[in-house]
Design an enzyme around this catalytic site. Structure first.
Site, PDB file in Angstrom:
ATOM      1  N   GLU A  52      -9.490  -1.601   6.614  1.00  0.00           N
ATOM      2  CA  GLU A  52      -9.624  -1.793   8.056  1.00  0.00           C
ATOM      3  C   GLU A  52     -10.188  -3.168   8.367  1.00  0.00           C
ATOM      4  O   GLU A  52     -10.827  -3.816   7.528  1.00  0.00           O
ATOM      5  CB  GLU A  52     -10.531  -0.700   8.645  1.00  0.00           C
ATOM      6  CG  GLU A  52     -10.736  -0.767  10.160  1.00  0.00           C
ATOM      7  CD  GLU A  52      -9.453  -0.714  10.990  1.00  0.00           C
ATOM      8  OE1 GLU A  52      -8.635  -1.657  10.891  1.00  0.00           O
ATOM      9  OE2 GLU A  52      -9.284   0.252  11.768  1.00  0.00           O
TER      10      GLU A  52
ATOM     11  N   HIS B 154      -5.254   7.247   8.856  1.00  0.00           N
ATOM     12  CA  HIS B 154      -6.024   8.367   8.326  1.00  0.00           C
ATOM     13  C   HIS B 154      -6.329   9.384   9.428  1.00  0.00           C
ATOM     14  O   HIS B 154      -6.299   9.079  10.628  1.00  0.00           O
ATOM     15  CB  HIS B 154      -7.323   7.875   7.688  1.00  0.00           C
ATOM     16  CG  HIS B 154      -8.281   7.251   8.688  1.00  0.00           C
ATOM     17  ND1 HIS B 154      -9.056   7.996   9.550  1.00  0.00           N
ATOM     18  CD2 HIS B 154      -8.567   5.954   8.948  1.00  0.00           C
ATOM     19  CE1 HIS B 154      -9.782   7.191  10.296  1.00  0.00           C
ATOM     20  NE2 HIS B 154      -9.508   5.945   9.964  1.00  0.00           N
TER      21      HIS B 154
END
Length: 242
Positions: A110, A10
Site C-alpha cells: 500500500e 483485500h
C-alpha cells in the site's frame, strides 16, 4: 487469447470500515471480511468463471497479512505452498487448479502514508487546517513522511513493465509455449490498486476517479489484442456479498 490482469483489494478490516489510512500497519480481516472474500472466491474463481485458475501464469501479493489472507480465502488452488505458509494448505479441501507461482512483492504494497498512517481523511484535513496548510489530495500531494505520487508511479510503472515483458508480451508475439495461459492476479490494497489501474492505461494519478471497495475485483486488459492499447474492462469490478 488477450491476457488480463485482475486486481483484488483485500477484504474488510477494522480500519477500512472506519476510513483510517492503512499502509504499513498489519491488520487482520474482520469476520465479515473473511466471509465476503470466501463468497467472492466461490462466485468468481473457477475455470468456468471470471478468474480461471488454469489461465493464471503469475500471482503478485502484497507483503501485508491482510492481502495474503485474502489470497488464501480465494482458494485459487496453487500447486506450490504459499510463500508464507509452512505447508500447502488444505490439500484435500482445495484441489490444485493452477501452476501459477505466487510472489510476495513490495512493489504492490500500500501507499506509504507516513505521518497520515491511521488517520481518516477528515482528521487529515483538520490537522492541516490547524497548521495553516492548504487542501490535500493524495494523488497530487502524496503524504509527508511517506511516499509522493512520483515514488508510487516509479514502482508501479516498473511492475507493469515486468508484467508486459514476462507474462503478457509472449501472448501477443506467439512466443508463449502455452497461449492458454497469460492472466496475472494481483492482491493488494485500495490506493495502490487504483493508482495501478491509472498507470496501466498511462494516465496521471491526478486524473484518478476510480473506486475499489474492500474485497473488490477489477479487470485490466488490452483493446484489439494489442499490447500497445491497454484498457480497463468495464463490468469487471465486483464485490460479492455473502
Amino acid at each position: 487469447m488477450t491476457p488480463r490482469c485482475f486486481i483484488i483489494r483485500h477484504g474488510e478490516t477494522e480500519w477500512s470500515l472506519n476510513g483510517r489510512h492503512t499502509g504499513s500497519t498489519d491488520l487482520l480481516l474482520t469476520p465479515n471480511g473473511e466471509k465476503r472474500i470466501k463468497a467472492t472466491g466461490k462466485a468468481l474463481v473457477g475455470n468456468d468463471r471470471l478468474i480461471a485458475p488454469r489461465k493464471l501464469v503469475h500471482v503478485y501479493v502484497s507483503p501485508r497479512a491482510r492481502a495474503q489472507r485474502t489470497l488464501e480465502l480465494l482458494e485459487i488452488g496453487c500447486r506450490e505452498r504459499l510463500p508464507w505458509a509452512e505447508n500447502r494448505k488444505s490439500e484435500d479441501e482445495v484441489p490444485i487448479r493452477t501452476e501459477a507461482k505466487v510472489e510476495v512483492t513490495g512493489a504492490i504494497r500500500e501507499w506509504d502514508y507516513g505521518d497520515y498512517e491511521g488517520l481518516t481523511s477528515k482528521q487529515i484535513r483538520e490537522m492541516r487546517a490547524q497548521k495553516g496548510e492548504g487542501s490535500w489530495d493524495i494523488w497530487r500531494d502524496g503524504c509527508p513522511g511517506g511516499e509522493s505520487p512520483e515514488d508510487v508511479i516509479r514502482r508501479l510503472d516498473a511492475l507493469i513493465a515486468e508484467i508486459r515483458e514476462k507474462y503478457h508480451g509472449p501472448c501477443f508475439d506467439g512466443s508463449s509455449k502455452n497461449n492458454a495461459k497469460g492472466d496475472v492476479l494481483i492482491v493488494a490494497h485500495g490506493h495502490i490498486l487504483r493508482a495501478f489501474a491509472m498507470r496501466w492505461v498511462g494516465k496521471p494519478l491526478i486524473e484518478t476517479a476510480l473506486i475499489l471497495e474492500a474485497g473488490g475485483v477489477g479487470t485490466l486488459s488490452y483493446e484489439h489484442h494489442n499490447i500497445e492499447e491497454p484498457a480497463i474492462i468495464l463490468g469487471g469490478g465486483f464485490v460479492v456479498d455473502s
